[in-house]
Design an enzyme around this catalytic site. Structure first.
Site, mmCIF file in Angstrom:
data_model
loop_
_atom_site.group_PDB
_atom_site.id
_atom_site.type_symbol
_atom_site.label_atom_id
_atom_site.label_comp_id
_atom_site.label_asym_id
_atom_site.label_seq_id
_atom_site.Cartn_x
_atom_site.Cartn_y
_atom_site.Cartn_z
ATOM 1 N N GLU A 183 0.813 -1.229 0.000
ATOM 2 C CA GLU A 183 0.000 0.000 0.000
ATOM 3 C C GLU A 183 0.838 1.268 0.000
ATOM 4 O O GLU A 183 0.408 2.322 -0.483
ATOM 5 C CB GLU A 183 -0.957 0.003 1.190
ATOM 6 C CG GLU A 183 -2.071 -1.044 1.105
ATOM 7 C CD GLU A 183 -1.661 -2.403 1.649
ATOM 8 O OE1 GLU A 183 -0.453 -2.612 1.937
ATOM 9 O OE2 GLU A 183 -2.554 -3.265 1.801
ATOM 10 N N PHE A 242 -10.756 -7.413 14.587
ATOM 11 C CA PHE A 242 -9.718 -7.876 13.658
ATOM 12 C C PHE A 242 -9.453 -6.799 12.601
ATOM 13 O O PHE A 242 -10.363 -6.315 11.944
ATOM 14 C CB PHE A 242 -10.165 -9.183 12.984
ATOM 15 C CG PHE A 242 -9.178 -9.682 11.964
ATOM 16 C CD1 PHE A 242 -7.896 -10.046 12.347
ATOM 17 C CD2 PHE A 242 -9.519 -9.759 10.624
ATOM 18 C CE1 PHE A 242 -6.965 -10.488 11.407
ATOM 19 C CE2 PHE A 242 -8.605 -10.203 9.678
ATOM 20 C CZ PHE A 242 -7.319 -10.562 10.082
ATOM 21 N N GLN A 243 -8.218 -6.432 12.455
ATOM 22 C CA GLN A 243 -7.761 -5.414 11.494
ATOM 23 C C GLN A 243 -8.407 -4.052 11.736
ATOM 24 O O GLN A 243 -8.662 -3.298 10.801
ATOM 25 C CB GLN A 243 -7.962 -5.879 10.050
ATOM 26 C CG GLN A 243 -7.110 -7.115 9.745
ATOM 27 C CD GLN A 243 -6.960 -7.413 8.286
ATOM 28 O OE1 GLN A 243 -7.890 -7.230 7.512
ATOM 29 N NE2 GLN A 243 -5.783 -7.896 7.903
ATOM 30 N N LYS A 255 -17.067 -1.026 6.935
ATOM 31 C CA LYS A 255 -17.522 -2.030 5.977
ATOM 32 C C LYS A 255 -19.039 -2.020 5.827
ATOM 33 O O LYS A 255 -19.562 -2.167 4.715
ATOM 34 C CB LYS A 255 -17.053 -3.425 6.432
ATOM 35 C CG LYS A 255 -17.377 -4.515 5.433
ATOM 36 C CD LYS A 255 -16.703 -5.835 5.771
ATOM 37 C CE LYS A 255 -16.947 -6.848 4.661
ATOM 38 N NZ LYS A 255 -16.250 -8.117 4.897
ATOM 39 N N MET A 294 24.524 8.349 1.316
ATOM 40 C CA MET A 294 24.445 9.666 1.949
ATOM 41 C C MET A 294 24.789 9.575 3.436
ATOM 42 O O MET A 294 25.451 10.457 3.990
ATOM 43 C CB MET A 294 23.048 10.273 1.746
ATOM 44 C CG MET A 294 22.903 11.683 2.275
ATOM 45 S SD MET A 294 24.148 12.784 1.584
ATOM 46 C CE MET A 294 23.272 13.473 0.200
HETATM 47 C C1 LIG Z 1 12.658 5.576 4.827
HETATM 48 C C2 LIG Z 1 13.984 6.178 5.126
HETATM 49 N N1 LIG Z 1 14.832 5.590 5.989
HETATM 50 C C3 LIG Z 1 16.049 6.141 6.241
HETATM 51 C C4 LIG Z 1 16.427 7.307 5.656
HETATM 52 C C5 LIG Z 1 17.778 7.952 5.962
HETATM 53 N N2 LIG Z 1 18.608 8.006 4.749
HETATM 54 C C6 LIG Z 1 18.725 9.110 3.988
HETATM 55 S S1 LIG Z 1 19.678 8.891 2.649
HETATM 56 C C7 LIG Z 1 20.002 7.300 3.071
HETATM 57 C C8 LIG Z 1 20.877 6.437 2.216
HETATM 58 C C9 LIG Z 1 20.302 6.165 0.891
HETATM 59 O O1 LIG Z 1 21.040 5.137 0.306
HETATM 60 P P1 LIG Z 1 20.878 4.759 -1.217
HETATM 61 O O2 LIG Z 1 19.454 4.644 -1.582
HETATM 62 O O3 LIG Z 1 21.718 3.571 -1.509
HETATM 63 O O4 LIG Z 1 21.401 6.051 -1.974
HETATM 64 P P2 LIG Z 1 22.859 6.741 -2.013
HETATM 65 O O5 LIG Z 1 22.901 7.748 -0.917
HETATM 66 O O6 LIG Z 1 23.890 5.651 -1.837
HETATM 67 O O7 LIG Z 1 22.917 7.382 -3.361
HETATM 68 C C10 LIG Z 1 19.351 6.963 4.273
HETATM 69 C C11 LIG Z 1 19.457 5.649 4.942
HETATM 70 C C12 LIG Z 1 15.490 7.904 4.776
HETATM 71 N N3 LIG Z 1 15.740 9.073 4.168
HETATM 72 N N4 LIG Z 1 14.295 7.319 4.522
#
Ligand SMILES: Cc1ncc(C[n+]2csc(CCOP(=O)(O)OP(=O)(O)O)c2C)c(N)n1
Length: 563
Positions: free
Chosen positions: A52, A114-115, A164, A471
């Site tokens: 979803e 439920f749910q 529902k 990042m």
């Molecule tokens: C749902 C979620 N969890 C954690 C983060 C924290 N976060 C920001 S950038 C990042 C790394 C992203 O890694 P990747 O998709 O491999 O991209 P890259 O930075 O290597 O280009 C994380 C863990 C986030 N922004 N969103």
């Protein structure tokens, strides 16, 4: 138009009358009557997602790409909670959405049935408004109001939760022609007095700069932005979401400012004497340390949401209104202005602080963006995920096509890109859509390859496979003693994975292989996956350190060295 017989039909009938053509959905027990009733509405295209969260992101992507309200549907309990991240993403980025959730029957609400989950309670802070529908006869006006609220003023998500029994039971249907809500009257036109004040401040500026945000896209004010910038001869900086508000090759376009903004855009803001902020909310990633943000500048701040004006940066001239209408009004007041000395100064910064495209590794990530640029001529529809790859797109991709960049800005939701691309592509059925995504982000919603394959959508997924949550790895390198804890990430063989869904793909490991790989992606009619194995140690520069002034950015240490 038909006369609906029960609550479920009342919902679909309302969507049809609102002009909705497509919805992203996932069924379940409480939602069964809703899905059953779809048989009577063959004109509504529904797309079965695999989670979803993807339904919400797809509806959001569709909304951003078309300006129409995106619709997603889920069942009660876990179906509804799975929507939450997508709703929050839409809320903070002002995407118009109506989320419909089924609820357990009215008689058992409050019994931990439920749910059962209190989804209106959960989503109260992340929706513009939400409803728990008590009786079927209310559905017509609630749905009408939900769409009205989602798309007017500052757009956002509205959730309608329907038990529902309300879906199942016969009911009367009243669909009002007009909607009005006491106390909800978004201002469209700014007060003329404020227009005159703003015009005076702008006319007196020596070093003006326009800050264009997502509001320019929402107001579809692209033409007016270009005309206004040309009239006052002012450079235009964008926020992350403001990218593609002005074609990148426009002489006044500077690109993105902020934490990873280009140096010349940040320096220009810091030296400006008047900021004209258009539909942007002075996000902390954009302003850097507020104490040092554009300290010499007067601020003209235009936003349809009065709560954004003065929230973080005091406004000398607050202008509440629709960006397009405000620009039209300002254009009537302002003569042609000339700022060639100022523009030359900005150009000087551009020459002195260029972006670096390294060549010291087999496949620098920036080269992948360059290949994407060559493949699309800068006119691609680009959906990016969150991380370093997102910033490299923002810096290096020259967005020539208006409203062609879609990403989660405010919430920074990893996993956004693949499902959002399904929505963007549905909104532009004749165009392919390019996804730029990290190996981490891709693994958050890669199950949607199944949806893309089933729908045969021309979505070209370009994975920046650097073996890290890049990042975060960058922050660990710069601010946490290079202790890489929780950031090295393994991946499946993405090309084989795609193949198992029936999606062709290629692995790229060197710059020289890029052109052919992108050509193969383009030559393929449906979806395609490019697994680009890029350098893992690469950092995004420039970078304003957290808490620092935007004038004080780290530059690529290789800058100026022979490449
Ligand atoms: C749902 C979620 N969890 C954690 C983060 C924290 N976060 C920001 S950038 C990042 C790394 C992203 O890694 P990747 O998709 O491999 O991209 P890259 O930075 O290597 O280009 C994380 C863990 C986030 N922004 N969103």
């Amino acid at each position: 138009m038909t006369t609906p017989q029960n609550g479920a039909e009342a919902i679909w009938e309302s969507l049809v009358r609102e002009g909705v053509e497509i919805a992203w959905a996932y069924p379940g027990g409480a939602a069964l009557p809703l899905f059953d009733a779809l048989a009577k509405y063959p004109q509504l295209r529904y797309i079965l997602v695999r989670h979803e969260q993807a339904a919400a992101h797809a509806a959001d992507g569709y909304a951003r790409a078309t300006g129409k309200v995106g619709v997603c549907v889920a069942t009660s309990g876990p179906g509804a909670t799975n929507l939450v991240t997508g709703i929050a993403t839409a809320m903070i980025d002002s995407a118009p959405m109506v989320a419909i959730t089924a609820q357990v029957a009215g008689g058992v609400i409050g019994t931990d049935a439920f749910q059962e989950i209190n989804i209106t309670g959960i989503t109260l802070p992340i929706t513009k408004h939400n409803y728990l529908v008590r009786q079927g006869q209310d559905l017509g006006h609630i749905m009408r109001e939900a769409f009205f609220l989602a798309r007017t003023g500052r757009p956002g998500p509205v959730l309608v939760d329907v038990p529902k029994d309300v879906l199942f039971n016969p009911c009367e249907f009243h669909f009002p022609e007009h909607v009005s809500r006491l106390g909800y009257r978004p201002v469209q036109r700014c007060a003329p007095y404020q227009v005159q004040r703003a015009a005076k401040v702008i006319a007196a500026a020596k070093r003006p700069i326009i800050l264009a945000g997502n509001g320019v896209h929402i107001a579809q004010a692209w033409k007016e932005l270009a005309a206004f910038a040309e009239r006052i001869n002012s450079p235009v900086v964008t926020t992350l979401l403001g990218l593609s508000a002005l074609p990148a090759d426009h002489p006044l376009a500077l690109g993105m400012a902020g934490m990873h903004g280009v140096a010349w855009a940040n320096l220009a803001i810091q030296q400006a004497d008047v900021l004209i902020a258009l539909g942007m909310r002075m996000d902390d990633r954009f302003t850097g340390n507020l104490k040092h943000f554009a300290s010499q500048a007067k601020v003209v701040h235009v936003d349809i949401d009065p709560a954004e004006i003065g929230k973080r940066v005091p406004a000398h001239v607050p202008m509440v209104g629709d960006v397009r209408l405000v620009l039209e009004a300002l254009l009537e007041e302002l003569p042609q202005l000339d700022h060639h000395a100022w523009l030359a100064q900005v150009d000087g910064w551009r020459t002195r602080h260029p972006l670096v495209v390294p060549s010291d590794s087999p496949l620098p990530p920036q080269e992948v963006i360059r290949a994407l640029t060559r493949a699309t001529g800068g006119r691609g529809l680009i959906v990016s995920d969150v991380g370093q790859h997102q910033m490299w797109v923002a810096q290096h991709y020259p967005f020539q096509r208006l409203n062609s960049f879609f990403t989660s800005g405010g919430l920074g939701t990893m996993g956004y890109s693949v499902p959002a691309a399904m929505g963007v592509q549905a909104g532009h059925p004749d165009d392919p859509v390019w996804v730029v995504v990290g190996d981490g982000s891709f693994q958050m919603n890669m199950q949607e390859l199944a949806t893309i394959a089933q729908e045969h959508q021309p979505i070209k997924i370009v994975i920046f496979n650097n073996g890290y949550l890049g990042m975060v790895r960058q922050w660990q390198e710069l601010f946490h003693g290079a202790r890489y804890i929780g950031t090295p990430i393994s991946s499946p063989n993405f090309v084989q994975l795609a193949a198992s869904f029936g999606i062709p793909g290629r692995r790229v490991t060197a710059t020289a292989e890029l052109a052919e790989a992108f050509a193969a992606a383009q030559a393929t009619a449906g979806p395609f996956l490019l697994d680009c194995v890029v350098e893992g140690a690469e950092n995004v520069y420039p970078m304003v350190q957290p808490g620092a002034s935007n004038a004080d950015f780290l530059e690529d240490p290789r800058r100026g060295q022979p490449q």
